[in-house]
Design an enzyme around this catalytic site. Structure first.
Site: not given
Length: 399
Positions: A204, A357
């Site tokens: 990520h 997120d």
């Protein structure tokens, strides 16, 4: 399966590195934060990890759970040998937890991360709010089984199982998912609740940026004329080679994180991926962190930063193995000029944004479980693993 985090049982202690002190206070944290006690959540975020004893009187049961879990470690006559080893080690381990304040900080950090995460989720995804985090530890309170009961009682409409190991391994993430399946073997599954899985997130972008920022913080502590020569050693818990050869994805996922972090840093320094916490006589994945430091010292290198690339919060392996054994004791023994350790992500704002997120993207996706999670290692012979993956494939399709 073989142990991945078992060395925390044997290697414990206090921290004092280059004048930095991260002495931990004795903690009496409850299983879940009081601020959320009366909240009825719409979405439950289950933060899964290994856990650690919050006080010395919990060390014995913690060791017993590890030593009797065949997903974590395999011993001959485990039902007898495991408890014997746990009992034999308890006193020694208790003393060493005392040296860091009387208990592990992992529950404190996980609760802090969960609270900050859910605040962001409520803002970013009001349609799935209110969100509430739950801690589900494998070997320490709050145990996964107890947490699952609490979630059922509080009646969340959506449950997201969020592994806190960014890089997946059968011995860590896999064991946590296996225990959830075992919990529901003889218990009715709450079919009105929609379940989904976040099993890995090693690449990520915001996780990568978090590690990069932690490294930048430490580079500033070196004299400018030496800064570009500091060797960055990304240190992760090692894995037995038999697990690697079986096809465990952990080493490649750790390597992916390292490469992206260095790309973010524009390859500013020399670096290497090294491995810590080898246990027992079997061959493990190397090079080992302590041996790498010795080798570099022989080459005339004298400035290092250690990065806990597979850990998202401080716990016994960062606070003792990296800080005491490597940075302090070995650094002094080898007469290394300067060696520092980058902090774990902890409550770094970028890391909290990363968590949020990941979850929001997952909640908006139609994919409740990934094909990668459902696929076994090519040489897997663990029937528990097969049963677990089949079960998750089924329950994630409900509703």
């Amino acid at each position: 399966m073989s142990s991945l985090n078992i060395s925390g049982v044997f290697n414990l202690g206090k921290q004092c590195v280059n004048g930095q002190s991260l002495v931990l206070r004795s903690m009496s944290a409850t299983a879940q934060p009081k601020l959320q006690e009366n909240m009825k959540p719409k979405t439950a975020i289950v933060m899964m990890n290994m856990g650690g004893p919050t006080s010395t009187d919990k060390v014995g049961e913690y060791l017993h759970r590890i030593m009797t879990d065949r997903d974590m470690i395999q011993l001959p006559v485990q039902s007898r040998l495991g408890p014997w080893i746990a009992q034999r080690r308890t006193s020694e381990v208790q003393k060493k937890y005392q040296e860091i304040g009387g208990g592990s900080p992992i529950l404190k950090w996980t609760n802090m991360q969960g609270e900050l995460l859910c605040k962001k989720l409520d803002q970013m995804s009001p349609e799935t709010a209110p969100h509430k985090h739950y801690v589900a530890f494998r070997y320490a309170d709050p145990l996964t089984e107890v947490t699952l009961e609490q979630i059922e009682e509080e009646g969340a409409e959506r449950t997201v199982l969020f592994s806190q190991y960014p890089q997946y391994s059968c011995a860590t993430s896999g064991s946590s998912f296996n225990v959830i399946h075992r919990f529901y073997k003889n218990r009715k599954f709450p079919e009105k609740s929609k379940w989904s899985v976040i099993d890995r997130w090693s690449t990520h972008p915001l996780l990568v940026k978090t590690f990069a920022e932690r490294i930048k913080e430490e580079l500033k502590e070196f004299p400018e004329k030496l800064r570009k020569d500091v060797i960055i050693l990304f240190s992760a818990h090692s894995l037995p080679l038999k697990a690697v050869n079986r096809g465990d994805p952990y080493p490649s996922e750790v390597g992916a994180t390292v490469q992206l972090v260095m790309e973010e840093l524009k390859y500013c320094n020399p670096y290497n991926l090294v491995w810590q916490s080898k246990v027992g006589p079997l061959p493990w994945l190397g090079p080992f962190t302590d041996e790498a430091l010795k080798g570099y010292k022989e080459q005339g290198k004298n400035n290092f930063i250690l990065v806990p690339i597979a850990f998202v919060n401080e716990h016994i392996e960062t606070l003792h193995e990296m800080d005491i054994e490597y940075c302090h004791d070995l650094g002094k023994e080898l007469k290394i000029d300067k060696i520092r350790r980058a902090k774990a992500p902890n409550d770094h704002p970028l890391f909290i944004e990363a968590l949020a997120d990941i979850v929001v993207t997952h909640l908006k996706s139609d994919q409740r479980v990934t094909p990668k999670f459902l696929n076994r290692c090519p040489h897997c012979v663990n029937q528990n693993c097969a049963d677990t993956k089949n079960w998750f494939n089924k329950i994630c399709k409900l509703n």
